[in-house]
Design a protein around this motif. Sequence first.
Motif, PDB file in Angstrom:
ATOM      1  N   PRO A 352       0.805  -1.231   0.000  1.00 46.02           N
ATOM      2  CA  PRO A 352       0.000   0.000   0.000  1.00 46.02           C
ATOM      3  C   PRO A 352       0.837   1.280   0.000  1.00 46.02           C
ATOM      4  CG  PRO A 352      -0.881  -1.567   1.586  1.00 46.02           C
ATOM      5  CD  PRO A 352       0.421  -2.121   1.101  1.00 46.02           C
ATOM      6  N   ASN A 353       1.889   1.312   0.824  1.00 44.35           N
ATOM      7  CA  ASN A 353       2.701   2.530   0.896  1.00 44.35           C
ATOM      8  C   ASN A 353       3.479   2.775  -0.394  1.00 44.35           C
ATOM      9  OD1 ASN A 353       2.017   3.520   3.450  1.00 44.35           O
ATOM     10  ND2 ASN A 353       3.396   2.092   4.459  1.00 44.35           N
ATOM     11  N   LYS A 354       4.010   1.691  -0.974  1.00 42.06           N
ATOM     12  CA  LYS A 354       4.731   1.840  -2.247  1.00 42.06           C
ATOM     13  C   LYS A 354       3.783   2.328  -3.335  1.00 42.06           C
ATOM     14  CE  LYS A 354       8.173  -0.575  -5.052  1.00 42.06           C
ATOM     15  NZ  LYS A 354       8.830  -1.871  -5.347  1.00 42.06           N
ATOM     16  N   THR A 355       2.565   1.802  -3.320  1.00 42.79           N
ATOM     17  CA  THR A 355       1.544   2.246  -4.277  1.00 42.79           C
ATOM     18  C   THR A 355       1.216   3.724  -4.049  1.00 42.79           C
ATOM     19  OG1 THR A 355       0.579   0.024  -4.296  1.00 42.79           O
ATOM     20  CG2 THR A 355      -0.791   1.797  -5.156  1.00 42.79           C
ATOM     21  N   GLY A 356       1.073   4.118  -2.780  1.00 43.74           N
ATOM     22  CA  GLY A 356       0.746   5.504  -2.446  1.00 43.74           C
ATOM     23  C   GLY A 356       1.831   6.474  -2.880  1.00 43.74           C
ATOM     24  N   PHE A 357       3.111   6.142  -2.622  1.00 42.36           N
ATOM     25  CA  PHE A 357       4.205   7.047  -2.999  1.00 42.36           C
ATOM     26  C   PHE A 357       4.347   7.137  -4.515  1.00 42.36           C
ATOM     27  CE2 PHE A 357       5.756   6.196   1.419  1.00 42.36           C
ATOM     28  CZ  PHE A 357       5.728   7.523   1.852  1.00 42.36           C
ATOM     29  N   THR A 358       4.111   6.023  -5.208  1.00 38.95           N
ATOM     30  CA  THR A 358       4.139   6.058  -6.678  1.00 38.95           C
ATOM     31  C   THR A 358       2.993   6.916  -7.203  1.00 38.95           C
ATOM     32  OG1 THR A 358       5.045   3.811  -6.688  1.00 38.95           O
ATOM     33  CG2 THR A 358       4.198   4.644  -8.776  1.00 38.95           C
ATOM     34  N   ALA A 359       1.829   6.813  -6.559  1.00 40.94           N
ATOM     35  CA  ALA A 359       0.674   7.639  -6.947  1.00 40.94           C
ATOM     36  C   ALA A 359       0.977   9.121  -6.750  1.00 40.94           C
ATOM     37  CB  ALA A 359      -0.553   7.233  -6.132  1.00 40.94           C
ATOM     38  N   CYS A 360       1.673   9.458  -5.659  1.00 39.81           N
ATOM     39  CA  CYS A 360       2.055  10.861  -5.418  1.00 39.81           C
ATOM     40  C   CYS A 360       2.955  11.374  -6.539  1.00 39.81           C
ATOM     41  CB  CYS A 360       2.776  11.000  -4.082  1.00 39.81           C
ATOM     42  SG  CYS A 360       1.685  10.883  -2.664  1.00 39.81           S
ATOM     43  N   ARG A 361       3.871  10.517  -7.000  1.00 37.46           N
ATOM     44  CA  ARG A 361       4.775  10.922  -8.079  1.00 37.46           C
ATOM     45  C   ARG A 361       3.996  11.133  -9.382  1.00 37.46           C
ATOM     46  NH1 ARG A 361       7.995   6.789  -7.929  1.00 37.46           N
ATOM     47  NH2 ARG A 361       7.830   5.969 -10.036  1.00 37.46           N
ATOM     48  N   LEU A 362       3.044  10.248  -9.662  1.00 33.96           N
ATOM     49  CA  LEU A 362       2.233  10.399 -10.874  1.00 33.96           C
ATOM     50  C   LEU A 362       1.316  11.617 -10.792  1.00 33.96           C
ATOM     51  CD1 LEU A 362       1.166   6.705 -11.572  1.00 33.96           C
ATOM     52  CD2 LEU A 362       2.557   8.127 -13.059  1.00 33.96           C
ATOM     53  N   GLY A 363       0.829  11.891  -9.586  1.00 33.00           N
ATOM     54  CA  GLY A 363      -0.100  13.011  -9.408  1.00 33.00           C
ATOM     55  C   GLY A 363       0.562  14.283  -8.937  1.00 33.00           C
ATOM     56  N   VAL A 364       1.864  14.427  -9.235  1.00 29.96           N
ATOM     57  CA  VAL A 364       2.623  15.579  -8.723  1.00 29.96           C
ATOM     58  C   VAL A 364       2.009  16.913  -9.143  1.00 29.96           C
ATOM     59  CG1 VAL A 364       4.232  15.609 -10.690  1.00 29.96           C
ATOM     60  CG2 VAL A 364       4.951  16.554  -8.489  1.00 29.96           C
ATOM     61  N   LEU A 365       1.389  16.938 -10.328  1.00 29.70           N
ATOM     62  CA  LEU A 365       0.800  18.193 -10.799  1.00 29.70           C
ATOM     63  C   LEU A 365      -0.348  18.637  -9.902  1.00 29.70           C
ATOM     64  CD1 LEU A 365       2.179  19.347 -13.304  1.00 29.70           C
ATOM     65  CD2 LEU A 365       0.041  19.081 -14.520  1.00 29.70           C
ATOM     66  N   ALA A 366      -1.020  17.678  -9.251  1.00 36.19           N
ATOM     67  CA  ALA A 366      -2.122  18.027  -8.353  1.00 36.19           C
ATOM     68  C   ALA A 366      -1.604  18.746  -7.098  1.00 36.19           C
ATOM     69  CB  ALA A 366      -2.886  16.772  -7.938  1.00 36.19           C
ATOM     70  N   PHE A 367      -0.328  18.548  -6.767  1.00 32.98           N
ATOM     71  CA  PHE A 367       0.259  19.247  -5.627  1.00 32.98           C
ATOM     72  C   PHE A 367       0.780  20.625  -6.030  1.00 32.98           C
ATOM     73  CE2 PHE A 367       0.599  14.734  -4.650  1.00 32.98           C
ATOM     74  CZ  PHE A 367       0.194  14.679  -3.322  1.00 32.98           C
ATOM     75  N   VAL A 368       1.065  20.803  -7.324  1.00 31.90           N
ATOM     76  CA  VAL A 368       1.676  22.046  -7.801  1.00 31.90           C
ATOM     77  C   VAL A 368       0.632  23.031  -8.331  1.00 31.90           C
ATOM     78  CG1 VAL A 368       3.351  23.018  -9.426  1.00 31.90           C
ATOM     79  CG2 VAL A 368       3.784  20.797  -8.384  1.00 31.90           C
ATOM     80  N   VAL A 369      -0.342  22.510  -9.085  1.00 34.12           N
ATOM     81  CA  VAL A 369      -1.325  23.377  -9.746  1.00 34.12           C
ATOM     82  C   VAL A 369      -2.090  24.290  -8.776  1.00 34.12           C
ATOM     83  CG1 VAL A 369      -3.515  23.344 -11.031  1.00 34.12           C
ATOM     84  CG2 VAL A 369      -1.586  22.028 -11.847  1.00 34.12           C
ATOM     85  N   PRO A 370      -2.515  23.800  -7.586  1.00 33.21           N
ATOM     86  CA  PRO A 370      -3.224  24.705  -6.677  1.00 33.21           C
ATOM     87  C   PRO A 370      -2.408  25.942  -6.283  1.00 33.21           C
ATOM     88  CG  PRO A 370      -3.544  22.441  -5.984  1.00 33.21           C
ATOM     89  CD  PRO A 370      -2.515  22.415  -7.064  1.00 33.21           C
TER      90      PRO A 370
END
Length: 462
Positions: A352-370
């Motif tokens: 689960p954690n490895k999946t979560g951190f990989t998801a954060c990397r894929l969704g990095v734009l969601a952390f930047v765009v706001p």
Amino acid sequence: MYLTDEGIFSTSLGVSATFVMIFLIFGSFLEKSGIGEYFMEFAQAFTGTAAGGPAKIAVVSSALFGSISGSAVANVYGTGSFTIPLMKRIGYKPHFAGAVEAVASAGGQLMPPIMGAGAFVMAALLGVPFKVIMIAAVLPSLFYYGAVLLMTHLVALRDGLKGLPPDELPSKKTVLKRLYLMSPIALLVFMLLAGYTPMYGAIAGIVLSWSMSLFDPKHRMGPKKVIEAIHDGARSIPIICLACASAGLVVGSVALSGVGFKFVSAVLSIAHGIPLLALLLIAIVSLILGMGLPTTSAYILAAALGVPALVKIGFNPLASHLFVFYYAIVSNITPPVALAAYAASSIAGSDPNKTGFTACRLGVLAFVVPFAFCYDLGLIFQGTPIQILFSILSGIGALAGIAFAMTGYARAPLSSWHRIAFAVAGFAAFYHRPLVTVICVMSVLVLFMTSGTKVMSSVKAG
């Protein structure tokens, strides 16, 4: 707590009993009438044969399905049970397959026209028509999904992953013949933009969905299926109402006790008047509140605490609300408590954690765009046409630069300095100055054109 409109019987509870309820029933009608199934077929037909086809099916189908479901976890189980095994079959690692589905599913609540319950609460809190929220969310959501789609494509090219055979997928011709099934969504968007109320638009969509089902013997909705659709849609209402009522208790406590004013003062004093630092603090608070809470509750609490501080510093109220809304949603993929990533990992059989951190990397734009749209209002369609045009250009440059940097692949595998240069140009593209935007976008283009030169020359020499 029960006599004022800042406690249990708050605006959010009223919204959950009206707009949210009718849209949940609308979503159920889309499912029962076969339109939800058509979304999956549409994604399969147009993306399945491309490199890394199943991952692209996951992204496109989750964007379409998530817009009507409004729940990241429901979206993961609804589409991931089909797409994750397909991704693993063509060679994606289990944690990456789960991460793609988690990111795509979480973003469904950002995708107009429906966007989940939180968006309706936002419209009520801001006192604006829902179409204002819907229009403001268009560009950020397109950049979000564009980045995820590009990264899955680049990973597929880098790792040599092929698409699915055409005979396993619906044909494009067959899918296009049934394009009329998109008409309920198109009607809803038209009515919202034309100034009709969301309630009126949803009811019209329900009627049209039922009408569309009559053309398909497999999904034809008789009286029994209509009642089932209403029942299945309404079944989720108590959960949302309880979440909104509970959030109302907390919001009422914050308002009546003065904690909200103290929180605003604390943020302002810690930030020392630096807007970027204030945004970082509110982002962290929103992420923490969103861990384990439903998105709507997390957004309501974050809005009660964080938005007044951002508005006082000078940020646009709509941008401030969207800022905390985004972070309440991406908490679904942010470890240590990432509900969407956990749901996807249970299907993928991954950590689960490895999946979560990989998801954060894929969704990095969601952390930047706001952060970007708080400074550049053109990203939420606020400003002159020229400003909006430069905002779109900056978003495209950032999307491409960050995707190349994160995956380490453009036209060929990238060297370390190439990745660093792409990352710098990508993040700098969001700096809201036309000259900087043009320079950064041109830099990304030049870097892309030169990215395969060294590799190709070494191949020729060999």
